[in-house]
Design a protein around this motif. Sequence first.
Motif, short mmCIF file in Angstrom:
data_model
loop_
_atom_site.label_atom_id
_atom_site.label_comp_id
_atom_site.label_asym_id
_atom_site.label_seq_id
_atom_site.Cartn_x
_atom_site.Cartn_y
_atom_site.Cartn_z
N MET A 251 3.49 -20.44 -23.27
CA MET A 251 2.40 -19.48 -23.15
C MET A 251 2.54 -18.64 -21.89
N GLY A 252 3.43 -19.07 -21.00
CA GLY A 252 3.61 -18.31 -19.78
C GLY A 252 2.46 -18.49 -18.81
N THR A 253 1.76 -19.62 -18.92
CA THR A 253 0.63 -19.86 -18.03
C THR A 253 1.03 -20.81 -16.90
N VAL A 254 2.32 -20.84 -16.62
CA VAL A 254 2.82 -21.70 -15.57
C VAL A 254 2.45 -21.12 -14.20
N VAL A 255 2.02 -21.99 -13.32
CA VAL A 255 1.75 -21.56 -11.95
C VAL A 255 3.06 -21.65 -11.18
N THR A 256 3.45 -20.57 -10.57
CA THR A 256 4.75 -20.52 -9.90
C THR A 256 4.63 -20.69 -8.39
N LEU A 257 5.79 -20.89 -7.79
CA LEU A 257 5.88 -20.98 -6.34
C LEU A 257 5.26 -19.73 -5.72
N ASN A 258 5.60 -18.59 -6.28
CA ASN A 258 5.07 -17.34 -5.74
C ASN A 258 3.55 -17.26 -5.85
N ASP A 259 3.01 -17.79 -6.95
CA ASP A 259 1.55 -17.79 -7.10
C ASP A 259 0.89 -18.59 -5.98
N ILE A 260 1.46 -19.77 -5.73
CA ILE A 260 0.87 -20.65 -4.72
C ILE A 260 0.99 -20.03 -3.34
N VAL A 261 2.16 -19.50 -3.04
CA VAL A 261 2.38 -18.89 -1.73
C VAL A 261 1.46 -17.69 -1.54
N GLU A 262 1.30 -16.93 -2.62
CA GLU A 262 0.44 -15.77 -2.54
C GLU A 262 -1.00 -16.17 -2.22
N ALA A 263 -1.38 -17.32 -2.77
CA ALA A 263 -2.75 -17.78 -2.58
C ALA A 263 -2.98 -18.38 -1.20
N ILE A 264 -2.06 -19.19 -0.71
CA ILE A 264 -2.34 -19.91 0.54
C ILE A 264 -1.28 -19.74 1.62
N VAL B 84 2.99 -19.40 3.03
CA VAL B 84 4.16 -20.28 3.07
C VAL B 84 3.89 -21.53 3.90
N ASP B 85 3.37 -21.36 5.11
CA ASP B 85 3.15 -22.52 5.97
C ASP B 85 2.22 -23.55 5.33
N ALA B 86 1.11 -23.07 4.81
CA ALA B 86 0.13 -24.00 4.21
C ALA B 86 0.72 -24.66 2.98
N THR B 87 1.48 -23.90 2.19
CA THR B 87 2.08 -24.48 0.98
C THR B 87 3.08 -25.56 1.35
N ARG B 88 3.98 -25.25 2.25
CA ARG B 88 4.98 -26.24 2.64
C ARG B 88 4.32 -27.47 3.22
N TYR B 89 3.34 -27.23 4.06
CA TYR B 89 2.68 -28.37 4.70
C TYR B 89 1.89 -29.20 3.69
N ALA B 90 1.17 -28.51 2.82
CA ALA B 90 0.35 -29.22 1.83
C ALA B 90 1.23 -30.08 0.93
N LEU B 91 2.44 -29.63 0.69
CA LEU B 91 3.31 -30.37 -0.22
C LEU B 91 4.16 -31.43 0.47
N THR B 92 4.30 -31.33 1.79
CA THR B 92 5.13 -32.32 2.48
C THR B 92 4.32 -33.39 3.20
N ARG B 93 3.00 -33.25 3.26
CA ARG B 93 2.27 -34.25 4.04
C ARG B 93 1.90 -35.48 3.22
N TYR B 94 2.21 -35.44 1.92
CA TYR B 94 1.90 -36.59 1.09
C TYR B 94 3.18 -37.32 0.68
N SER B 95 3.05 -38.61 0.52
CA SER B 95 4.16 -39.39 0.00
C SER B 95 4.59 -38.85 -1.36
N ALA B 96 5.89 -38.77 -1.60
CA ALA B 96 6.38 -38.26 -2.89
C ALA B 96 5.98 -39.20 -4.03
N ASP B 97 5.61 -40.43 -3.68
CA ASP B 97 5.17 -41.39 -4.70
C ASP B 97 3.79 -41.08 -5.25
N SER B 98 3.05 -40.26 -4.52
CA SER B 98 1.70 -39.93 -4.97
C SER B 98 1.68 -38.57 -5.65
#
Length: 549
Positions: free
Chosen positions: A377-390, A392-406
């Motif tokens: 359907m093309g309703t995938v949220v992309t890297l660019n969508d997330i970066v546009e919203a919040i 680069v810094d916040a995106t990278r940080y938000a995704l690296t501060r949690y254990s990959a197991d969670s």
Amino acid sequence: MTPETLAEKVLSATRAAFADLGLDATALPTETAVERPRNPEHGDYASTIALQVAKKVGTNPRALAQGIADQLASVDGVAGVDIAGPGFLNITLDAAAAGAIAEQIVAAGTAYGYNESMKGAHVNLEFVSANPTGPVHAGGTRWAAVGDALARVMRASGAKVASEYYFNDAGSQVDRFANSLLARAKGEPTPEDGYGGGYVDEIAAEVLTRHPDALESDDPQEVFRTAGVELMFEQIKTTLADFGTHFDVYFNEKELHDKGELDAALERLSKLGHVFEADGATWLRTTEFGDDKDRVLKKSDGSWTYFAADCAYYLDKRERGFDKLVLMLGADHHGYVGRMQAISRAYGDEPGTLEILIGQMVNLLRDGKPVRMSKRMGTVVTLNDIVEAIGVDATRYALTRYSADSSIDLDIDLWTKHGNDNPVYYVQYAHARISGVLRNATELGIDKGDTYDASLLSHPRENDLLKALAEFPAVVASAAELREPHRIARYAEDLAGAYHRFYNDCRVLPYPGEALTETGRARLWLVDATRVVLANALGLLGVSAPERM
RNA sequence: GCGCCAGUAGCUCAGCUGGAUAGAGCACCGGACUUCUAAUCCGACGGUCGCAGGUUCGAAUCCUGCCUGGCGCGCCA
């Protein structure tokens, strides 16, 4: 004194105590570590070594602790040793010994944190590796952030690391992608098994721009396939580069086919006796190596499976000289672990040569509700969508501060609206505050000089900050060894907190009309050391360390 | 059915290679700006660490079983 140095002193003190007490020294570990106790009454550092070894040699832990304490008390820089509870050793450093670390950190600069826990390892780290049939999606974004951080952390631990992205550009998914492009270029609806979404139209239009006669060519599908994949490559590479994720190698699956590496891999596995024919197909006996079922290499119609390419790719990496292959996969691919490990074992590699890290999924929430995603359907949220919203810094940080197991529930509205709640700002703000102090110092013509009196850094807040700073190399080492870069983010928050508390209680620069005190000068060293460590920690995560906010 | 991951404060999550009184942020309540950036700090509130056993000086952490949720079990890629 660094925690590492103190730990060595503890170990040698224990060795001496063993000799005094006539105990069997072979029961001693080859290395030990000291902890940073939460409770300030438990000293600057604590060791549990007496508890750990007392049982082995059948002695009383408290008595052993006393023997160790007696030895430690005479060590230069140790102000006091207490024995608590069943045999904890609570060690207090004198302020000068603790404060000396600031100078070492400033001297080391960007190299502070570097350790050799992975020295000698030659690592190939593969992550993201999405098909070139669409933009990098939310899950891929997580691996782009975490994988890149892991590469940096491993390099900071002495490993030689090549980060690698594998493009599956030879499979039927690419054919479907090409069909979709062609259909859209003709103004037809997306095929049943095709790819939807605005980017397909954009790529199709771009193909037509570059190849105006594409639809009239002998093989339009092939034109769209080649050009479309090429454009998708470019887009993905640009997206990742803008995100700050660098890959040393972009590897094309097609290359394996073109070079005949699949045949070579099959031949090699055959010679090793792990291949058999059944039902008209060619199989690898992966069950011999722990997989839950055998896997087809060549289908009964004579075509290769994706798995056969995996075998060839594995061999290709090994022949490029890597002795450690790390592969990051999403949880939706964890069913691959068994067969991938089987490849490694079938080639005769030791367990641990191939290391597969499974990261859980990223769920996107909007208004607290899950965003339904569909590639078709093309309703995938992309890297660019997330970066546009919040960003680069916040995106990278938000995704690296949690254990990959969670698994991560990333609420787009929350990260957009409540930007100030983002812990990345807490850390970055500490760095910006430090930069402000150092800027003001320069304006006042204040120089921290060549040296300082470390014994003046005796305030509890200074002591806490020094201990946090001293911990960094060990944190980097554990993040590398455990493949857990989120430890860096958590550490950065801990350090930022220690700085904010210090800043609140300890004045650094002189008040107007006053002169810089020796304490203030020592504090400038401490502040500068904190700047170095915060910048290094954020650097490992690929997050910027702003001088102003 | 089998396998992997998760379950810790109202919410989001650290801690798990056994250590002391289980932490942080957010939310809520109360304090601190004439002072180096208050995007900060201090205090208060908040817990059967999913459940039940086991291992031992000591278990959120290790082992076993169970419950709940996510993901996966193709001659697809």
